[in-house]
Write a protein that holds these residues in place. Structure first.
Motif, PDB file in Angstrom:
ATOM      1  N   THR A 159      -0.088  -5.183  -4.615  1.00 25.71           N
ATOM      2  CA  THR A 159       0.112  -4.216  -3.535  1.00 25.71           C
ATOM      3  C   THR A 159       1.476  -4.367  -2.859  1.00 25.71           C
ATOM      4  OG1 THR A 159      -0.987  -5.707  -1.970  1.00 25.71           O
ATOM      5  CG2 THR A 159      -2.361  -4.054  -3.053  1.00 25.71           C
ATOM      6  N   ALA A 160       2.234  -5.384  -3.267  1.00 24.87           N
ATOM      7  CA  ALA A 160       3.536  -5.630  -2.616  1.00 24.87           C
ATOM      8  C   ALA A 160       4.441  -4.416  -2.726  1.00 24.87           C
ATOM      9  CB  ALA A 160       4.198  -6.863  -3.229  1.00 24.87           C
ATOM     10  N   TRP A 161       4.412  -3.728  -3.861  1.00 27.67           N
ATOM     11  CA  TRP A 161       5.308  -2.565  -4.024  1.00 27.67           C
ATOM     12  C   TRP A 161       4.914  -1.435  -3.084  1.00 27.67           C
ATOM     13  CZ3 TRP A 161       3.562   2.235  -5.568  1.00 27.67           C
ATOM     14  CH2 TRP A 161       2.308   2.304  -6.174  1.00 27.67           C
ATOM     15  N   ILE A 162       3.613  -1.293  -2.826  1.00 34.51           N
ATOM     16  CA  ILE A 162       3.179  -0.253  -1.892  1.00 34.51           C
ATOM     17  C   ILE A 162       3.666  -0.592  -0.493  1.00 34.51           C
ATOM     18  CG2 ILE A 162       1.189   0.945  -0.910  1.00 34.51           C
ATOM     19  CD1 ILE A 162      -0.355   0.305  -3.435  1.00 34.51           C
ATOM     20  N   TRP A 163       3.538  -1.841  -0.100  1.00 37.14           N
ATOM     21  CA  TRP A 163       3.983  -2.300   1.213  1.00 37.14           C
ATOM     22  C   TRP A 163       5.473  -2.025   1.377  1.00 37.14           C
ATOM     23  CZ3 TRP A 163       1.394  -7.360   3.299  1.00 37.14           C
ATOM     24  CH2 TRP A 163       1.552  -7.430   4.685  1.00 37.14           C
ATOM     25  N   ARG A 164       6.249  -2.414   0.341  1.00 34.61           N
ATOM     26  CA  ARG A 164       7.696  -2.220   0.401  1.00 34.61           C
ATOM     27  C   ARG A 164       8.058  -0.749   0.536  1.00 34.61           C
ATOM     28  NH1 ARG A 164      10.974  -2.844  -2.947  1.00 34.61           N
ATOM     29  NH2 ARG A 164      12.641  -3.804  -1.730  1.00 34.61           N
ATOM     30  N   ARG A 165       7.423   0.091  -0.269  1.00 33.64           N
ATOM     31  CA  ARG A 165       7.772   1.503  -0.242  1.00 33.64           C
ATOM     32  C   ARG A 165       7.321   2.184   1.045  1.00 33.64           C
ATOM     33  NH1 ARG A 165       8.340  -0.240  -4.946  1.00 33.64           N
ATOM     34  NH2 ARG A 165       9.419   0.811  -6.657  1.00 33.64           N
ATOM     35  N   LEU A 166       6.246   1.709   1.612  1.00 33.62           N
ATOM     36  CA  LEU A 166       5.829   2.224   2.917  1.00 33.62           C
ATOM     37  C   LEU A 166       6.917   1.986   3.951  1.00 33.62           C
ATOM     38  CD1 LEU A 166       2.086   1.491   3.836  1.00 33.62           C
ATOM     39  CD2 LEU A 166       3.351   3.628   4.086  1.00 33.62           C
TER      40      LEU A 166
END
Length: 298
Positions: A159-166
């Protein structure tokens, strides 16, 4: 059916069903009444417009995509998504969305525009009961699904990529002067294969809170519920809370990072999403090493 009556009904309709049916017989009856080839020359322009509208309504009749918080959305054949509020009382929220998307288009850094849908058109529509609704026509994001489709909690590495893109999307909006105001599962769309993300439903945007998603009341920070205000710190709180809900067993460094974004008082939280992104990257690097692409499936 008389020409004038058919034109009036077609121009007021927001869906084919409002014309009295959803089948081919209804379409043929209206088409016969307003077909440009069947009217006098002085009516050709009006008939052409009415016939085009009739055709659009007919082709969209079975293309409803989703029922949203305040509006119904239907897909068009040309890659559009038409958003129609169920109640005229929510026109102000639709206007807030249109205004937010216009600001992002005009003032936001162009390289980040994929983080929000493109506003194609916004207009007032009057139905047969003379009720006026603000309708927003947007670009349809093909291949994207809401985070509500994620069935279970995920490893934080997934989920790190979702967090970053958010944080990237929120930072872009904040730099343009726009607050999203409702960073919730249903308003965050992801493209699982391409690791894309877009924030949708900007109806709740602005520093003064006009409405909340009632069923998600517990996901809002105190300033929204108590003072009816929002700021970049509000978006950061809601985004962090969302990622905590999505991620399973956060390691202590990530848990501390999240806790620092979840204080009750907005002034104690981070105010700059892009600066916060750098802190997140450092935390992730210390935990997992250099970033690697991890496939994400729904």
């Amino acid at each position: 059916m008389r020409f004038a009556e058919a034109v009036e009904r077609i121009e007021r309709a927001t869906s084919f069903g409002e014309l009295g049916g959803d089948g081919e017989a209804t379409y043929r009856a209206y088409a016969k009444a307003v077909h440009p080839d069947a009217v006098s020359d002085d009516r050709t322009a009006i008939a052409t417009h009415a016939f085009a509208t009739l055709s659009r309504l007919y082709h969209q009749r079975n293309q409803r995509v989703i029922t949203g918080d305040i509006a119904d959305l239907a897909a068009g054949e040309n890659g559009t998504l038409t958003k129609v509020p169920r109640s005229p009382a929510d026109n102000d929220l639709m206007e807030a969305e249109a205004d937010a998307l216009k600001i992002l288009r005009d003032k936001g850094d162009p390289q980040y525009r994929p983080y929000a849908p493109k506003l194609i058109e916004t207009y007032l529509h009057e139905d047969a009961e003379r009720k006026r609704r603000r309708i927003n026509v947007q670009e349809r994001l093909v291949g994207f699904v809401p985070l509500t489709a994620v069935a279970k909690k995920r490893d934080p590495r997934d989920t790190a990529w979702i967090w970053r893109r958010l944080l990237v999307g929120l930072g872009w909006a904040h730099r343009a002067g726009v607050i999203h105001g409702a960073v919730l599962e249903e308003h965050v769309l992801i493209h699982p294969e391409q690791h894309g993300l877009a924030l949708v439903d900007w109806c709740y945007s602005g520093a003064s809170v006009k409405a909340i998603v009632a069923r998600q009341r517990d996901a809002y920070p105190p300033e929204v519920l108590n003072e009816k205000t929002a700021s970049p710190a509000t978006d950061i709180h809601m985004a962090t809370s969302l990622m905590v809900r999505l991620s399973e067993d956060l390691p202590k460094p990530l848990r501390r990072f999240a806790d620092g974004c979840l204080y009750d008082a907005p002034r104690m939280r981070p105010q700059d999403a892009w600066r916060l992104l750098h802190e997140l990257d450092e935390t992730l690097h210390n935990l997992y090493g250099p970033r690697k692409f991890r496939p994400f499936t729904i």
